[in-house]
Design an enzyme around this catalytic site. Structure first.
Site, mmCIF file in Angstrom:
data_model
loop_
_atom_site.group_PDB
_atom_site.id
_atom_site.type_symbol
_atom_site.label_atom_id
_atom_site.label_comp_id
_atom_site.label_asym_id
_atom_site.label_seq_id
_atom_site.Cartn_x
_atom_site.Cartn_y
_atom_site.Cartn_z
ATOM 1 N N ASP A 162 4.784 -17.623 -14.379
ATOM 2 C CA ASP A 162 4.816 -16.370 -13.622
ATOM 3 C C ASP A 162 6.082 -16.302 -12.767
ATOM 4 O OD1 ASP A 162 2.578 -14.967 -11.037
ATOM 5 O OD2 ASP A 162 4.233 -14.088 -12.193
ATOM 6 N N ASP A 198 -0.783 -9.003 -7.924
ATOM 7 C CA ASP A 198 -0.225 -9.941 -6.947
ATOM 8 C C ASP A 198 -0.707 -9.579 -5.547
ATOM 9 O OD1 ASP A 198 2.632 -9.969 -8.961
ATOM 10 O OD2 ASP A 198 1.454 -11.752 -8.458
ATOM 11 N N GLY A 208 11.869 -11.194 -3.318
ATOM 12 C CA GLY A 208 12.377 -10.533 -4.515
ATOM 13 C C GLY A 208 13.719 -11.125 -4.938
ATOM 14 N N GLY A 259 10.020 -13.893 -12.427
ATOM 15 C CA GLY A 259 11.408 -13.923 -12.919
ATOM 16 C C GLY A 259 11.534 -13.863 -14.419
HETATM 17 C C1 DX5 Z 1 5.873 -13.304 -7.757
HETATM 18 C C2 DX5 Z 1 4.637 -12.767 -8.479
HETATM 19 C C3 DX5 Z 1 4.916 -12.431 -9.917
HETATM 20 C C4 DX5 Z 1 6.032 -11.412 -10.097
HETATM 21 C C5 DX5 Z 1 5.909 -10.774 -11.487
HETATM 22 O O1 DX5 Z 1 5.526 -13.720 -6.486
HETATM 23 O O2 DX5 Z 1 3.609 -13.739 -8.479
HETATM 24 O O3 DX5 Z 1 3.709 -12.000 -10.533
HETATM 25 O O4 DX5 Z 1 6.002 -10.473 -9.114
HETATM 26 O O5 DX5 Z 1 6.572 -9.559 -11.461
HETATM 27 P P1 DX5 Z 1 8.029 -9.399 -12.166
HETATM 28 O O6 DX5 Z 1 7.799 -9.698 -13.624
HETATM 29 O O7 DX5 Z 1 8.366 -7.976 -11.907
HETATM 30 O O8 DX5 Z 1 8.913 -10.388 -11.526
HETATM 31 ZN ZN ZN Z 2 1.868 -13.260 -9.826
#
Ligand code: DX5
Ligand code: ZN
Length: 248
Positions: A193, A47, A162, A195
């Protein structure tokens, strides 16, 4: 093998997990990548956030280049005006580059540039071109782009903040994208992608995506990566069987 061939191969073996690497122990990046490789998961998701398109600032091309792995490097750009930046991520070894459609003043031009790019890992493979859409973005923005991409990523949260809950409209959005892709007649991977956790991966897999991105459910800082991956893969398979009973 062109980018569309890479996408076609991923389509054949779908659904897949793409593991978000930023929650790994980055001080032991090589070890963490080896552990993911041993699970059979084919993709590692990075990311990239610039703190301008979205409030968080994360990593850039040096981090992508530092990933010495056989996994497909799945790079998610959440940066303002990616057109001038995608070349550096191609050079850094990205195999899949997905940018936010909201971030580019001319998304079609970004896809054209990526369509001419040569994969730094394997010149025959090209770059799998992806567009990501946030929960509040109308899906119709995808229609003029479908002929020039191999990957659509539906975000179930707004990038860069977050603690968000999985957007309840994601299932309907995924179904709508499936209809658009079928109408276009293009072999396009559809990913989800954001959550996605141990709790909801089964129901997300049952929505029928080709790829599910998940990070902190794999690298949770307490359970072994291998155990987390095994759990998530089992849930993925079970959910996918519900989505595609004929292929079960
Ligand atoms: C959110 C990102 C995701 C997310 C995935 O902006 O694009 O890729 O962080 O990470 P987890 O699974 O930890 O939410
Ligand atoms: Zn992502």
């Amino acid at each position: 093998m062109a980018a569309s061939d890479t996408a076609a191969r991923l389509l054949v073996g779908a659904p897949h997990l793409s593991v978000g690497i930023l929650t790994a122990d980055l001080g032991r990046l090589d070890d963490e990548l080896r552990r993911v490789e041993r699970t059979g998961i084919p993709m590692v998701h990075t990311d990239v956030m610039d703190g301008v398109f979205c409030p968080m600032l994360t990593v850039g091309t040096p981090f992508v280049a530092a990933q010495r792995t056989s996994l497909l490097k799945d790079v998610h750009l959440m940066v303002r005006e990616p057109l001038e930046k995608v070349g550096a991520f191609v050079t850094a070894g990205a195999d899949i580059i997905t940018f936010q459609v909201e971030s580019a003043s001319n998304p079609h031009r970004v896809l054209q540039v990526l369509g001419d790019a040569v994969n730094a890992n394997d010149p025959a493979r090209g770059i799998v071109r992806g567009v990501a859409v946030s929960p509040g973005t109308p899906l119709e923005v995808l229609v003029p782009l479908l002929d020039d991409l191999e990957y659509v990523m539906i975000l179930a949260i707004n990038p860069g903040w977050g603690g968000q809950r999985f957007h309840p409209g994601t299932g309907a959005r995924l179904a709508r994208v499936r209809e658009m892709v079928a109408a276009a007649g293009c072999p396009i991977l559809v990913a989800v992608d954001g959550g996605i956790t141990r709790v909801n991966i089964g129901e997300v897999a049952a929505l029928g995506p080709d790829v599910i991105v998940t990070g902190s459910a794999i690298f949770d800082g307490s359970s072994p990566v291998e155990a987390n991956a095994a759990y998530m893969l089992a849930e993925l398979t079970a959910g996918a069987t519900r989505a595609r009973p004929s292929e079960g």
